[in-house]
Design an enzyme around this catalytic site. Structure first.
Site, PDB file in Angstrom:
ATOM      1  N   THR A 286      -0.607   1.155  -7.648  1.00 61.00           N
ATOM      2  CA  THR A 286       0.698   1.376  -7.139  1.00 61.00           C
ATOM      3  C   THR A 286       1.707   0.801  -7.948  1.00 61.00           C
ATOM      4  O   THR A 286       1.873  -0.458  -8.167  1.00 61.00           O
ATOM      5  CB  THR A 286       0.397   0.725  -5.586  1.00 61.00           C
ATOM      6  OG1 THR A 286      -0.363   1.631  -4.904  1.00 61.00           O
ATOM      7  CG2 THR A 286       1.885   0.633  -5.069  1.00 61.00           C
TER       8      THR A 286
ATOM      9  N   HIS B 154      -9.021   8.286  -1.227  1.00 58.63           N
ATOM     10  CA  HIS B 154      -8.830   6.922  -1.214  1.00 58.63           C
ATOM     11  C   HIS B 154      -9.387   6.369   0.027  1.00 58.63           C
ATOM     12  O   HIS B 154      -8.896   6.202   1.145  1.00 58.63           O
ATOM     13  CB  HIS B 154      -7.315   6.515  -1.270  1.00 58.63           C
ATOM     14  CG  HIS B 154      -6.829   4.926  -1.466  1.00 58.63           C
ATOM     15  ND1 HIS B 154      -8.133   3.998  -1.139  1.00 58.63           N
ATOM     16  CD2 HIS B 154      -6.004   4.239  -1.699  1.00 58.63           C
ATOM     17  CE1 HIS B 154      -7.459   2.685  -1.539  1.00 58.63           C
ATOM     18  NE2 HIS B 154      -6.291   2.834  -1.811  1.00 58.63           N
TER      19      HIS B 154
ATOM     20  N   ASN C  72      -9.996  -0.393   0.373  1.00 58.82           N
ATOM     21  CA  ASN C  72      -8.694  -1.368   0.425  1.00 58.82           C
ATOM     22  C   ASN C  72      -8.112  -1.383   1.595  1.00 58.82           C
ATOM     23  O   ASN C  72      -6.851  -1.658   1.786  1.00 58.82           O
ATOM     24  CB  ASN C  72      -7.724  -1.106  -0.797  1.00 58.82           C
ATOM     25  CG  ASN C  72      -8.259  -1.312  -2.072  1.00 58.82           C
ATOM     26  OD1 ASN C  72      -9.443  -2.160  -2.190  1.00 58.82           O
ATOM     27  ND2 ASN C  72      -7.798  -1.017  -3.022  1.00 58.82           N
TER      28      ASN C  72
ATOM     29  N   ASN D 254      -5.926  -5.862   3.000  1.00 55.80           N
ATOM     30  CA  ASN D 254      -5.287  -5.757   4.116  1.00 55.80           C
ATOM     31  C   ASN D 254      -6.013  -5.927   5.391  1.00 55.80           C
ATOM     32  O   ASN D 254      -5.961  -5.106   6.482  1.00 55.80           O
ATOM     33  CB  ASN D 254      -5.171  -4.124   4.088  1.00 55.80           C
ATOM     34  CG  ASN D 254      -4.162  -3.815   2.977  1.00 55.80           C
ATOM     35  OD1 ASN D 254      -3.020  -4.228   3.174  1.00 55.80           O
ATOM     36  ND2 ASN D 254      -4.409  -2.902   2.102  1.00 55.80           N
TER      37      ASN D 254
ATOM     38  N   TYR E  81      -7.373   0.987   4.010  1.00 59.65           N
ATOM     39  CA  TYR E  81      -6.435   1.988   4.480  1.00 59.65           C
ATOM     40  C   TYR E  81      -7.221   2.830   5.547  1.00 59.65           C
ATOM     41  O   TYR E  81      -8.287   2.651   6.006  1.00 59.65           O
ATOM     42  CB  TYR E  81      -5.786   2.774   3.364  1.00 59.65           C
ATOM     43  CG  TYR E  81      -4.760   1.833   2.380  1.00 59.65           C
ATOM     44  CD1 TYR E  81      -3.756   1.317   2.991  1.00 59.65           C
ATOM     45  CD2 TYR E  81      -5.268   1.385   1.047  1.00 59.65           C
ATOM     46  CE1 TYR E  81      -2.821   0.485   2.332  1.00 59.65           C
ATOM     47  CE2 TYR E  81      -4.491   0.437   0.575  1.00 59.65           C
ATOM     48  CZ  TYR E  81      -3.483  -0.092   0.900  1.00 59.65           C
ATOM     49  OH  TYR E  81      -2.511  -0.956   0.288  1.00 59.65           O
TER      50      TYR E  81
HETATM   51  C1  8OZ Z   1      -0.971  -2.653  -4.539  1.00 61.13           C
HETATM   52  C2  8OZ Z   1       0.131  -2.755  -3.901  1.00 61.13           C
HETATM   53  C3  8OZ Z   1       0.320  -1.532  -2.611  1.00 61.13           C
HETATM   54  C4  8OZ Z   1      -0.769  -0.735  -2.495  1.00 61.13           C
HETATM   55  C5  8OZ Z   1      -4.455  -0.132  -2.997  1.00 61.13           C
HETATM   56  C6  8OZ Z   1      -2.496   1.535  -2.861  1.00 61.13           C
HETATM   57  O1  8OZ Z   1      -4.624  -1.544  -3.067  1.00 61.13           O
HETATM   58  C7  8OZ Z   1      -2.912   0.265  -2.954  1.00 61.13           C
HETATM   59  C8  8OZ Z   1      -1.587  -0.671  -3.245  1.00 61.13           C
HETATM   60  C9  8OZ Z   1      -2.024  -1.926  -3.990  1.00 61.13           C
HETATM   61  O2  8OZ Z   1      -5.275   0.636  -3.165  1.00 61.13           O
END
Ligand code: 8OZ
Length: 366
Positions: free
Chosen positions: A29, A178, A181, A238, A183
């Site tokens: 990112t 994806h 992480n 996250n 999401y």
């Molecule tokens: C760093 C900052 C914002 C998003 C991920 C899409 O960790 C990200 C991400 C990484 O997969």
């Protein structure tokens, strides 16, 4: 030349394309999309500079307007975005490279200021993450999400499918879903965020349902040979966790083996951090359940990468931070050359500085 032992620097057949080596540029990112979340010419230059990677996976890219969680991250759902990406894929292909776009829905990792109509972010359950996002030039706590109604879920699956079709229009060689992480897909998988009591929550099979539907939709749309997926079974990124990740991700591996996406991209440990965060977790058990291409990531250097490929425990190795600071990383690894240092102040947002100004070896020597 083939000695029988696979080498990091030898070509690799991935679906219908032949990668020039087994080194992958990991999704990173960088928050540099333009108005309308359209990829810019600077982004085409950045990816073009890194085309010697066997495969580039782009930065995480939104599939719809509810999918965004950070400022200035690109999308792949409007015609303007497709046109912007076309310049990127052309730049990479002109240099003989290959590129997949990473398809992303952030789920609960978002902020009302980024959501259509200032609405709450969407998630499996109304469980707020203890994590920050980057909006309006600074870090902010993510907002409390709203649980998706079961009737809304097919629409999100369809957004993944449509974005995959757009990706091919933009000239990508394929997509990486994806699933990592913390999401949206990962939020459905892991029970720290999924408290649903319907067909999408509870049992391992139910929590894997959303991933299965997304992978099925995308592979039906663009073909399994053009579809990869990234997972991160134990990352705490996250604020996500699971009470029993080993059987969950063994089931995920079984489901993926049935659907047959061209690769699985595995983050071993904490994303961008320690590899042994859950010491008992058996990553090799996942690989044993899956017949396709296995891509590994997290803290690999040349020695580790050469060893894992030679052993057959992985087919491809993805490098993240080293690809930011070394556009010619493949050449540097091959020669055993020194690597440029990472400029941590210009990772997220801004312009050319810390983005397209890292020297390649010849430039550094000149
Ligand atoms: C760093 C900052 C914002 C998003 C991920 C899409 O960790 C990200 C991400 C990484 O997969």
């Amino acid at each position: 030349m083939s000695t029988g032992t696979p080498s990091l620097f030898e070509p690799y057949k991935l679906g219908d394309v032949t990668l020039s080596n087994r080194i992958v540029m990991a999704p990173l990112t960088r928050n540099r999309a333009g108005a309308g979340l359209v990829p810019t010419p600077l982004m085409a230059q950045y990816y073009g500079q890194r085309a010697q990677a066997g495969l580039i996976v782009t930065e995480a890219t939104q599939i719809s307007d509810t999918a965004q969680g950070y400022q200035d991250t690109p999308g792949v759902y409007t015609d303007a975005q497709v046109a912007g990406w076309r310049a990127v894929t052309d730049a990479v292909h002109a240099k003989g490279g290959h590129i997949f776009v990473q398809l992303w829905h952030v789920g609960r990792v978002s902020h009302r200021s980024l959501q259509p109509g200032g609405a709450a972010p969407l998630a499996p359950s109304a469980v707020r993450a203890n994590t920050k996002t980057f909006v309006n030039g600074g870090f902010a706590d993510v907002d409390e999400p709203r649980a998706l109604e079961i009737e809304e879920i097919p629409g999100i699956v369809d957004d993944f499918r449509r974005a995959a079709a757009k990706a091919l229009e933009a000239g990508f060689d394929g997509v990486e879903i994806h699933g990592a992480n913390g999401y949206l897909i990962d939020q459905f998988l892991r029970d720290g965020a999924n408290k649903r009591t319907d067909a999408y929550g509870g049992s391992i099979e139910n929590r894997t349902r959303f991933l299965r539907e997304v992978v099925a939709a995308v592979t039906q749309e663009i073909g399994a040979k053009r579809t990869g997926i990234r997972i991160s079974p134990v990352t705490p990124a996250n604020d996500l966790s699971d009470s029993n990740p080993q059987p969950l991700f063994e089931h995920v591996a079984d489901v993926l083996n049935t659907l047959g996406p061209v690769y699985v991209h595995l983050i071993e440990g904490a994303t961008g951090g320690p590899r042994d965060i859950v010491p008992g977790f058996d990553f090799e058990a996942l690989r044993k359940r899956y017949d396709g291409t296995w891509m590994v990531n997290n803290g690999y250097d040349r020695v580790m990468a050469e060893a894992v490929v030679a052993s057959g425990k992985a087919d491809l190795v993805a490098f993240g931070k080293n690809f930011i600071s070394n556009p010619d990383l493949v050449e540097r690894l091959k020669r055993g050359a020194a690597l440029n240092e990472l400029d941590r102040d210009h990772l997220y947002g801004g312009g050319a500085k810390g983005y397209i100004d890292y020297p390649a070896l010849e430039e550094a020597a000149a």
